[in-house]
Design an enzyme around this catalytic site. Structure first.
Site, PDB file in Angstrom:
ATOM      1  N   ASP A   1       0.837  -1.199   0.000  1.00  0.00           N
ATOM      2  CA  ASP A   1       0.000   0.000   0.000  1.00  0.00           C
ATOM      3  C   ASP A   1       0.873   1.251   0.000  1.00  0.00           C
ATOM      4  OD1 ASP A   1      -2.318  -1.527   0.180  1.00  0.00           O
ATOM      5  OD2 ASP A   1      -2.210  -1.596   2.369  1.00  0.00           O
TER       6      ASP A   1
ATOM      7  N   TYR B   1       6.262  -8.588   8.644  1.00  0.00           N
ATOM      8  CA  TYR B   1       5.918  -7.170   8.748  1.00  0.00           C
ATOM      9  C   TYR B   1       6.139  -6.658  10.170  1.00  0.00           C
ATOM     10  CZ  TYR B   1       3.253  -8.026   4.431  1.00  0.00           C
ATOM     11  OH  TYR B   1       2.874  -8.375   3.164  1.00  0.00           O
TER      12      TYR B   1
ATOM     13  N   ASP C   1      -7.020   1.492   7.435  1.00  0.00           N
ATOM     14  CA  ASP C   1      -5.723   2.103   7.736  1.00  0.00           C
ATOM     15  C   ASP C   1      -5.894   3.611   7.881  1.00  0.00           C
ATOM     16  OD1 ASP C   1      -5.680   3.276   5.169  1.00  0.00           O
ATOM     17  OD2 ASP C   1      -4.522   1.636   4.314  1.00  0.00           O
TER      18      ASP C   1
ATOM     19  N   ARG D   1      -3.794  -5.044   7.615  1.00  0.00           N
ATOM     20  CA  ARG D   1      -4.897  -4.122   7.898  1.00  0.00           C
ATOM     21  C   ARG D   1      -6.109  -4.869   8.452  1.00  0.00           C
ATOM     22  NH1 ARG D   1      -6.245  -1.363   2.490  1.00  0.00           N
ATOM     23  NH2 ARG D   1      -5.335  -3.275   1.690  1.00  0.00           N
TER      24      ARG D   1
END
Length: 292
Positions: A38, A66, A80, A179
């Site tokens: 993203d 992550y 988000d 997310r």
């Protein structure tokens, strides 16, 4: 011009923007990436150039890792911080959530689970991405899918005036949406949640310390990295010639795709065993130079 670029993507740009920068930098149109990040996300983005674009699918399917920050107390339509605010929890409700509750609920995400991707994901619905449909005003409902979360480590919890911030590290399968973890944790705790920071540290087998900014990244030959992705088979001159014409050679000793290198360690092709009549042979499925 064939090879890989290992990019530490900056925030505020799309994965497609990075591909466009690479095309300009290398003066070639044949560039692709392994796994979308993203715009708000940073970190590992693997680009393939030339014939290496045909190898990206084998990287995309690997493990990911992550570092992320979840904010509890508010929900957004994108799950988000870049999305529109759709709900805000009462401060009193946030104050009732204990650290023990957060740890207990985070632990439930580990394992093979069903996850409903964010409605603004890159998933295609009838040929059009979900996020494009949402931006066009459509209502999108993506079915839950099987994903695997191997580890979630919660490194810090910060109690703020109107939110609870949580720093986590996640190791997961391809297809996992961080997310969605933020959204689902917020729903379970009944206060809402969204992601405020995301950094990808692994696109197996490539780690963040191997990556550079797009302005500094240099093209890495396929032969330098291919052994990290596939088993290797050395082929002689006669075999290399047969492969170059798309012909089969004697079967591989391993199952699955195998990278064929010549005696100078140059990448020749990707081979996979297949049954030809009554005989098992190694057939080229990607051949360097075949599309040039």
């Amino acid at each position: 011009m064939d090879g890989f670029l290992l990019i530490d993507k900056a925030g505020g740009v799309t994965s497609h923007d990075v591909v466009a920068m690479a095309r300009k930098k290398l003066d070639t149109k044949k560039v692709g990436h392994a796994g979308t990040l993203d715009p708000m996300a940073t970190g590992v983005l693997v680009l393939g150039v030339g014939i290496a674009t045909r190898l990206l699918t084998y990287i995309t399917d690997g493990k990911k890792a992550y570092e992320a920050t979840i904010s509890l107390g508010k929900s957004t339509h994108t799950d988000d911080k870049d999305g529109d605010l759709i709900a805000t929890a009462e401060v009193e409700d946030l104050s009732k959530i204990s650290e023990a509750q957060i740890y207990a609920q985070i632990a439930k995400f580990v394992g093979q689970i069903k996850q409903r991707p964010s409605s603004v994901s890159a998933i295609k619905i009838d040929g059009k991405s979900a996020h494009a449909r949402v931006r066009a005003g459509e209502s999108v409902d993506i079915p839950a899918r099987d994903i695997t979360i191997y580890e979630i480590n919660l490194s810090e919890i910060r109690n703020l005036k109107t939110a609870i911030e949580i720093d986590i590290e996640v190791i997961c399968s391809a297809g996992t949406y961080i997310r969605a973890i933020a959204r689902d944790l917020g729903e379970i705790l009944k206060v809402g949640g969204h992601l405020t920071a995301l950094r990808r540290t692994l696109v197996a087998p490539f780690t963040l310390d191997q990556c550079s900014a797009i302005t500094k990244a240099e093209l890495i030959p396929i032969s330098t990295l291919v052994e990290k992705i596939f088993p290797i088979r050395k082929v002689d001159l006669a075999q290399a010639r047969e492969i170059s014409f798309g012909r089969t050679i004697e079967q591989n000793s391993q199952s699955g795709p195998v990278a064929a290198l010549d005696n100078q360690d140059n990448f020749i092709a990707l081979l996979e065993n297949k049954l030809q009549g009554a005989q098992m042979v190694a057939a080229p499925i990607v051949v360097k130079g075949a599309e040039q």
